[in-house]
Every structure is written in C-alpha cells, then in structure tokens.
Motif scaffolding. Structure first.
Motif, PDB file in Angstrom:
ATOM      1  N   ARG A  54       0.692  -1.146  -0.271  1.00 32.51           N
ATOM      2  CA  ARG A  54       0.162   0.112  -0.113  1.00 32.51           C
ATOM      3  C   ARG A  54       1.166   1.282  -0.037  1.00 32.51           C
ATOM      4  N   LEU A  55       0.342   2.300  -0.580  1.00 35.84           N
ATOM      5  CA  LEU A  55       1.072   3.455  -0.789  1.00 35.84           C
ATOM      6  C   LEU A  55       0.976   4.567   0.547  1.00 35.84           C
ATOM      7  N   GLU A  56      -0.128   4.598   1.019  1.00 34.48           N
ATOM      8  CA  GLU A  56      -0.489   5.544   2.174  1.00 34.48           C
ATOM      9  C   GLU A  56       0.743   5.706   3.328  1.00 34.48           C
ATOM     10  N   ASN A  57       0.859   6.744   3.498  1.00 34.26           N
ATOM     11  CA  ASN A  57       1.860   7.199   4.572  1.00 34.26           C
ATOM     12  C   ASN A  57       3.325   7.301   3.989  1.00 34.26           C
ATOM     13  N   ASN A  58       3.554   7.398   2.645  1.00 39.95           N
ATOM     14  CA  ASN A  58       4.799   7.299   1.816  1.00 39.95           C
ATOM     15  C   ASN A  58       5.329   5.755   2.173  1.00 39.95           C
ATOM     16  N   GLY A  59       4.536   4.928   2.055  1.00 35.25           N
ATOM     17  CA  GLY A  59       4.810   3.591   2.084  1.00 35.25           C
ATOM     18  C   GLY A  59       4.973   2.811   0.697  1.00 35.25           C
ATOM     19  N   GLY A  60       4.956   1.609   0.733  1.00 39.35           N
ATOM     20  CA  GLY A  60       4.973   0.869  -0.572  1.00 39.35           C
ATOM     21  C   GLY A  60       5.919  -0.164  -0.891  1.00 39.35           C
ATOM     22  N   PHE A  61       6.102  -0.919   0.503  1.00 32.25           N
ATOM     23  CA  PHE A  61       6.935  -2.322   0.038  1.00 32.25           C
ATOM     24  C   PHE A  61       6.812  -3.383   1.077  1.00 32.25           C
ATOM     25  N   ILE A  62       7.049  -4.404   0.887  1.00 38.79           N
ATOM     26  CA  ILE A  62       7.217  -5.616   1.587  1.00 38.79           C
ATOM     27  C   ILE A  62       8.388  -6.216   1.040  1.00 38.79           C
ATOM     28  N   GLN A  63       9.247  -7.072   2.059  1.00 42.54           N
ATOM     29  CA  GLN A  63      10.454  -7.660   1.573  1.00 42.54           C
ATOM     30  C   GLN A  63      10.679  -8.730   2.438  1.00 42.54           C
ATOM     31  N   MET A  64      11.509  -9.863   1.961  1.00 42.33           N
ATOM     32  CA  MET A  64      12.063 -10.787   2.599  1.00 42.33           C
ATOM     33  C   MET A  64      13.548 -10.500   2.327  1.00 42.33           C
ATOM     34  N   GLY A  65      14.321 -10.285   3.535  1.00 44.39           N
ATOM     35  CA  GLY A  65      15.722  -9.752   3.496  1.00 44.39           C
ATOM     36  C   GLY A  65      16.600 -10.845   3.729  1.00 44.39           C
ATOM     37  N   LEU A  66      17.903 -11.136   3.515  1.00 43.30           N
ATOM     38  CA  LEU A  66      18.757 -12.011   4.067  1.00 43.30           C
ATOM     39  C   LEU A  66      20.028 -11.309   4.129  1.00 43.30           C
ATOM     40  N   ASP A  67      20.492 -11.184   5.176  1.00 45.04           N
ATOM     41  CA  ASP A  67      22.024 -10.858   5.711  1.00 45.04           C
ATOM     42  C   ASP A  67      22.923 -11.941   5.268  1.00 45.04           C
ATOM     43  N   LEU A  68      23.976 -11.550   4.547  1.00 45.77           N
ATOM     44  CA  LEU A  68      24.672 -12.826   3.945  1.00 45.77           C
ATOM     45  C   LEU A  68      25.828 -13.363   4.782  1.00 45.77           C
ATOM     46  N   SER A  69      26.094 -14.557   4.884  1.00 45.90           N
ATOM     47  CA  SER A  69      27.088 -15.127   5.733  1.00 45.90           C
ATOM     48  C   SER A  69      28.500 -14.844   5.272  1.00 45.90           C
ATOM     49  N   PRO A  70      29.561 -14.791   6.207  1.00 45.11           N
ATOM     50  CA  PRO A  70      30.831 -14.448   5.631  1.00 45.11           C
ATOM     51  C   PRO A  70      31.347 -15.308   4.508  1.00 45.11           C
ATOM     52  N   GLU A  71      31.030 -16.552   4.452  1.00 43.38           N
ATOM     53  CA  GLU A  71      31.585 -17.534   3.435  1.00 43.38           C
ATOM     54  C   GLU A  71      30.635 -16.850   2.040  1.00 43.38           C
ATOM     55  N   VAL A  72      29.422 -16.775   2.127  1.00 40.23           N
ATOM     56  CA  VAL A  72      28.869 -16.154   0.704  1.00 40.23           C
ATOM     57  C   VAL A  72      29.389 -15.053   0.352  1.00 40.23           C
ATOM     58  N   ARG A  73      29.732 -13.851   1.347  1.00 40.84           N
ATOM     59  CA  ARG A  73      30.178 -12.863   0.859  1.00 40.84           C
ATOM     60  C   ARG A  73      31.393 -12.972   0.366  1.00 40.84           C
ATOM     61  N   HIS A  74      32.387 -13.747   0.920  1.00 39.72           N
ATOM     62  CA  HIS A  74      33.602 -14.202   0.377  1.00 39.72           C
ATOM     63  C   HIS A  74      33.723 -14.495  -1.170  1.00 39.72           C
ATOM     64  N   HIS A  75      32.623 -15.159  -1.729  1.00 42.68           N
ATOM     65  CA  HIS A  75      32.570 -15.629  -3.114  1.00 42.68           C
ATOM     66  C   HIS A  75      31.706 -14.566  -4.050  1.00 42.68           C
ATOM     67  N   MET A  76      30.908 -13.767  -3.550  1.00 44.17           N
ATOM     68  CA  MET A  76      29.999 -12.977  -4.410  1.00 44.17           C
ATOM     69  C   MET A  76      31.247 -12.598  -5.860  1.00 44.17           C
ATOM     70  N   ALA A  77      32.005 -11.953  -5.485  1.00 44.07           N
ATOM     71  CA  ALA A  77      32.790 -11.393  -6.581  1.00 44.07           C
ATOM     72  C   ALA A  77      33.315 -12.383  -7.689  1.00 44.07           C
ATOM     73  N   ASP A  78      33.383 -13.693  -7.363  1.00 45.46           N
ATOM     74  CA  ASP A  78      33.631 -14.884  -8.378  1.00 45.46           C
ATOM     75  C   ASP A  78      32.588 -15.190  -9.115  1.00 45.46           C
ATOM     76  N   PHE A  79      31.393 -14.697  -9.342  1.00 51.69           N
ATOM     77  CA  PHE A  79      30.381 -14.750  -9.914  1.00 51.69           C
ATOM     78  C   PHE A  79      29.691 -13.791 -10.787  1.00 51.69           C
ATOM     79  N   ALA A  80      29.026 -14.217 -11.886  1.00 50.38           N
ATOM     80  CA  ALA A  80      28.471 -13.143 -12.693  1.00 50.38           C
ATOM     81  C   ALA A  80      27.121 -12.374 -12.272  1.00 50.38           C
ATOM     82  N   GLY A  81      26.418 -13.216 -11.458  1.00 49.33           N
ATOM     83  CA  GLY A  81      25.082 -12.888 -10.765  1.00 49.33           C
ATOM     84  C   GLY A  81      24.313 -13.560 -10.151  1.00 49.33           C
TER      85      GLY A  81
END
Length: 168
Positions: A54-81
């Motif tokens: 809903r857009l009322e009160n300057n809103g407009g999103f719902i999200q499922m978020g994931l903080d990345l583990s150190p292992e995943v963060r270590h490998h991110m730049a080795d991949f295209a997407g």
C-alpha cells in the motif's frame, strides 16, 4: 552454481547459515502488510512472502531480506550474478542489494524480474543492477544483504522462492 539457500532448513534459516526476515514499510510509517513463512508448495520447499503493498503514509513495500554469511560474501565477486527459482502471481518484483556504501534505508542496487505462475529460474547479472539514490557503483565483493521486494505500487504480493544462488 554456488547455493545461498536451497530451502533445506525447513524454516526461515537459509542453508548458508543466516536467517530470512520480513521487513515492511512500517519501519518508515507505511501501512503495507505482509507474511513470510516456510512451506512446501507443489512438492518444493520454499519461502512464501505474501501481503498487500500500500502507498499510504509514503509506504510501498514488503520484503524478505537475508544478511549474507561471511562465506557467501567471500564468494560473491567470483560470480556473474544471482539465479532464483521462483513462482508468483505474474507481478514484477525487485532484488535489492546492500553494501557498505549504502548508508540509508532508501538506497540500494536494484534489478527486477517477473514471477510467473509456474516455477522459473530468472538470472540477474550483477552488471544489470542499477544504483538507486546512491552515486557509488556496485562493488559485488561488498554485497552484505539481498532482499526480494514487492515495491512501488499498490498490489497483492505473492512470491515463492525455492532456491537462491550465484551463477558464473
């Protein structure tokens, strides 16, 4: 493919070790409502985010978020997407990436995909992520958080995620 989450944990825990969480625009005074749950749908373990954006009160999103583990963060730049195994209600959704350069909640690096009513595997190249309200270019090696987001217009969100990973 490097797997970030294959939903094998059976709860909100990602297989890479960190936990998914629901975030809505209520953090900024909005009124969107959502649910995030782990389920089995059509024989696949998945996360299911649903609710009303809903857009009322300057809103407009719902999200499922994931903080990345150190292992995943270590490998991110080795991949295209990112590769996702998703199913939804035919709506367009976003992936938002956060890095150390992201100082405010409204900043991110964004790419979009359509979640069809059948399981599909969209691939989102890192080079296609666009800076949103931030001048710094995306540094893939610095990505610390991934969010799947229903955003920007009033609509009914209904998205399932069976797998999230990195591809070469």
């Amino acid at each position: 493919m490097f797997v970030i989450d294959d939903r094998s944990a059976g709860d909100l825990q990602a297989s890479s070790g960190t936990a998914w969480r629901l975030i809505t625009d209520a953090v900024m005074g909005g009124v969107s409502q959502g649910r995030l749950e782990s389920e089995v749908f059509e024989g696949r373990a998945c996360l299911h985010i649903s609710g009303e954006v809903r857009l009322e009160n300057n809103g407009g999103f719902i999200q499922m978020g994931l903080d990345l583990s150190p292992e995943v963060r270590h490998h991110m730049a080795d991949f295209a997407g990112l590769a996702l195994e998703v199913m939804g209600n035919g709506e367009q959704y976003n992936i938002h990436l956060r890095t150390a350069q992201v100082q405010h909640p409204w900043q991110s690096y964004r790419a979009s995909f359509r979640a069809t009513p059948v399981w599909s595997t969209p691939r989102l190249p890192f080079q296609d992520f666009v800076p949103h309200r931030i001048d710094a270019p995306l540094e893939v090696s610095q990505v610390s958080r991934i969010g799947l987001v229903a955003i920007g217009r009033a609509f009914r969100a209904d998205l399932r995620l069976a797998k999230l990973g990195l591809y070469r």
